[in-house]
Enzyme design. Structure first.
Site, PDB file in Angstrom:
ATOM      1  N   ASN A 140     117.697 -43.209  40.378  1.00  0.00           N
ATOM      2  CA  ASN A 140     117.548 -44.558  40.905  1.00  0.00           C
ATOM      3  C   ASN A 140     117.638 -45.614  39.815  1.00  0.00           C
ATOM      4  O   ASN A 140     118.241 -46.665  40.011  1.00  0.00           O
ATOM      5  CB  ASN A 140     116.219 -44.680  41.650  1.00  0.00           C
ATOM      6  CG  ASN A 140     116.256 -44.062  43.031  1.00  0.00           C
ATOM      7  OD1 ASN A 140     116.484 -44.736  44.024  1.00  0.00           O
ATOM      8  ND2 ASN A 140     116.048 -42.758  43.099  1.00  0.00           N
ATOM      9  N   THR A 141     117.045 -45.336  38.656  1.00  0.00           N
ATOM     10  CA  THR A 141     117.084 -46.307  37.565  1.00  0.00           C
ATOM     11  C   THR A 141     118.510 -46.520  37.083  1.00  0.00           C
ATOM     12  O   THR A 141     118.950 -47.660  36.887  1.00  0.00           O
ATOM     13  CB  THR A 141     116.195 -45.837  36.400  1.00  0.00           C
ATOM     14  OG1 THR A 141     114.852 -45.676  36.858  1.00  0.00           O
ATOM     15  CG2 THR A 141     116.215 -46.851  35.267  1.00  0.00           C
ATOM     16  N   TYR A 183     113.869 -42.442  32.257  1.00  0.00           N
ATOM     17  CA  TYR A 183     114.682 -43.647  32.145  1.00  0.00           C
ATOM     18  C   TYR A 183     113.922 -44.879  32.632  1.00  0.00           C
ATOM     19  O   TYR A 183     114.256 -46.001  32.286  1.00  0.00           O
ATOM     20  CB  TYR A 183     115.957 -43.507  32.986  1.00  0.00           C
ATOM     21  CG  TYR A 183     117.079 -42.709  32.350  1.00  0.00           C
ATOM     22  CD1 TYR A 183     116.886 -41.956  31.189  1.00  0.00           C
ATOM     23  CD2 TYR A 183     118.343 -42.714  32.928  1.00  0.00           C
ATOM     24  CE1 TYR A 183     117.909 -41.225  30.641  1.00  0.00           C
ATOM     25  CE2 TYR A 183     119.388 -41.988  32.373  1.00  0.00           C
ATOM     26  CZ  TYR A 183     119.169 -41.237  31.239  1.00  0.00           C
ATOM     27  OH  TYR A 183     120.195 -40.513  30.682  1.00  0.00           O
ATOM     28  N   GLY A 184     112.936 -44.665  33.497  1.00  0.00           N
ATOM     29  CA  GLY A 184     112.288 -45.774  34.190  1.00  0.00           C
ATOM     30  C   GLY A 184     111.587 -46.775  33.308  1.00  0.00           C
ATOM     31  O   GLY A 184     111.370 -47.920  33.707  1.00  0.00           O
ATOM     32  N   GLU A 239     107.757 -33.340  36.260  1.00  0.00           N
ATOM     33  CA  GLU A 239     108.408 -32.643  35.152  1.00  0.00           C
ATOM     34  C   GLU A 239     107.527 -31.514  34.613  1.00  0.00           C
ATOM     35  O   GLU A 239     108.032 -30.507  34.119  1.00  0.00           O
ATOM     36  CB  GLU A 239     108.748 -33.630  34.025  1.00  0.00           C
ATOM     37  CG  GLU A 239     109.786 -34.684  34.388  1.00  0.00           C
ATOM     38  CD  GLU A 239     111.210 -34.228  34.150  1.00  0.00           C
ATOM     39  OE1 GLU A 239     111.395 -33.206  33.470  1.00  0.00           O
ATOM     40  OE2 GLU A 239     112.139 -34.899  34.642  1.00  0.00           O
ATOM     41  N   CYS A 267     112.766 -42.573  43.791  1.00  0.00           N
ATOM     42  CA  CYS A 267     113.044 -41.835  42.557  1.00  0.00           C
ATOM     43  C   CYS A 267     113.329 -40.405  42.981  1.00  0.00           C
ATOM     44  O   CYS A 267     112.620 -39.861  43.833  1.00  0.00           O
ATOM     45  CB  CYS A 267     111.848 -41.890  41.602  1.00  0.00           C
ATOM     46  SG  CYS A 267     112.032 -40.853  40.124  1.00  0.00           S
ATOM     47  N   THR A 268     114.352 -39.799  42.405  1.00  0.00           N
ATOM     48  CA  THR A 268     114.748 -38.469  42.866  1.00  0.00           C
ATOM     49  C   THR A 268     113.717 -37.396  42.551  1.00  0.00           C
ATOM     50  O   THR A 268     113.790 -36.288  43.088  1.00  0.00           O
ATOM     51  CB  THR A 268     116.115 -38.064  42.264  1.00  0.00           C
ATOM     52  OG1 THR A 268     116.114 -38.310  40.851  1.00  0.00           O
ATOM     53  CG2 THR A 268     117.234 -38.842  42.935  1.00  0.00           C
TER      54      THR A 268
END
Length: 284
Positions: A87-88, A55-56, A165, A197-198
């Site tokens: 977070n995003t 998403y960032g 990831e 960021c998680t």
């Protein structure tokens, strides 16, 4: 599948209802792990948007649209609260989500910002996050509301998400990228670093080693679970009884690559995640 169909409006909100958690991919599992540890009697519905990660690098409008689709999906489970474990999405979409749904929501930004403002000693706080989160200045905004006498230094670290990831949690490539990203924060002499960021808590050992023992690492996943527990206690919604045996205590859904998600999730969460179901999130 609108907010009016949720358990609040139907008068059926109860302690036994599940908690909804969502993220752009696997990073939100760090929040799930903390919820499992700190609030062990709660049921969890998790959605990871693995088809559309990250998403960032996406626009506010796109992240908001994705987030609203996911909230509508989670509403079908009559969840009692939703944790925006991204977070995003917290930076871009949380305000709109709160306006368009009656379900109480918690983002991951405010808890982390609050802890950083409390623990810094020299008033120099670093934030590492995605480009979107850094660009939003949301951490700086919240921290300065709590402590005006601080300097906040943001650093976008876009390569951390794909490295995590891909499962490269302890790898020379990750180590080298981290050193390049963090050098300027070390030179600035920060004493507190927010893992904004998680995904980043999954490489916490690498980040801690590079930053050194003089820097406090703030994990918003941990702080979010703690704030969630407090909210549930205040509202009388904390589930004090363990879920029944055989019940669907933890359910996981993704938008793509369920098998890969399960393999990764089981390496992070030691609760035996046996399956994840792929759902067409674009239909919500």
């Amino acid at each position: 599948m609108t907010a009016t169909s949720n358990s609040i409006n139907n008068g059926r909100l109860h302690r036994d209802a599940p908690i909804g958690v969502f993220d752009s991919g696997v990073g939100g599992l760090t929040v799930v792990r903390e919820i499992m540890r700190q609030i062990p009697n709660e049921k969890i519905i998790y959605f990871g948007d693995t088809a559309r990660v990250p998403y960032g690098s996406k626009s506010r409008e796109t992240v908001t649209r994705f987030s609203r689709q996911i909230v509508r999906f989670l509403e079908t489970f009559q969840v009692k609260t939703i944790v925006v474990a991204c977070n995003t999405a917290s930076a871009y979409a949380l305000d709109i989500l709160e306006q368009t749904s009656d379900i109480p929501m918690i983002g991951v930004v405010k808890p982390g910002a609050r802890m950083a403002a409390e623990v810094t000693k020299n008033g120099r706080i670093g934030v590492i996050a995605t480009e979107a989160t850094i660009g939003s200045q949301i951490y700086a905004e919240y921290i300065r509301k709590l402590n005006k006498n601080v300097a906040i230094y943001g650093k976008a670290c876009p390569l951390f998400v794909p490295l995590v990831e891909e499962g490269l949690l302890e790898d020379p490539v990750t180590d080298e990228i981290a050193r390049r990203y963090l050098t300027e924060l070390i030179d600035i002499d920060i004493d507190t670093l927010i893992l904004g960021c998680t995904h980043y808590p999954l490489i916490r050992s690498t980040l801690g080693r590079i930053m050194g023992s003089g820097v406090t690492l703030v994990n918003p996943a941990y702080e979010t679970a703690r704030e969630l527990r407090g909210m549930l206690e205040r509202t009388g919604m904390l589930n004090e009884e363990p879920p029944r045996l055989g019940g669907n205590r933890y359910q996981f859904y993704v938008s793509d690559k369920a098998d890969k998600f399960v393999t990764f999730a089981n390496s992070i969460i030691k609760y035996g995640i046996l399956s994840a179901k792929t759902i067409p999130i674009e239909q919500y």
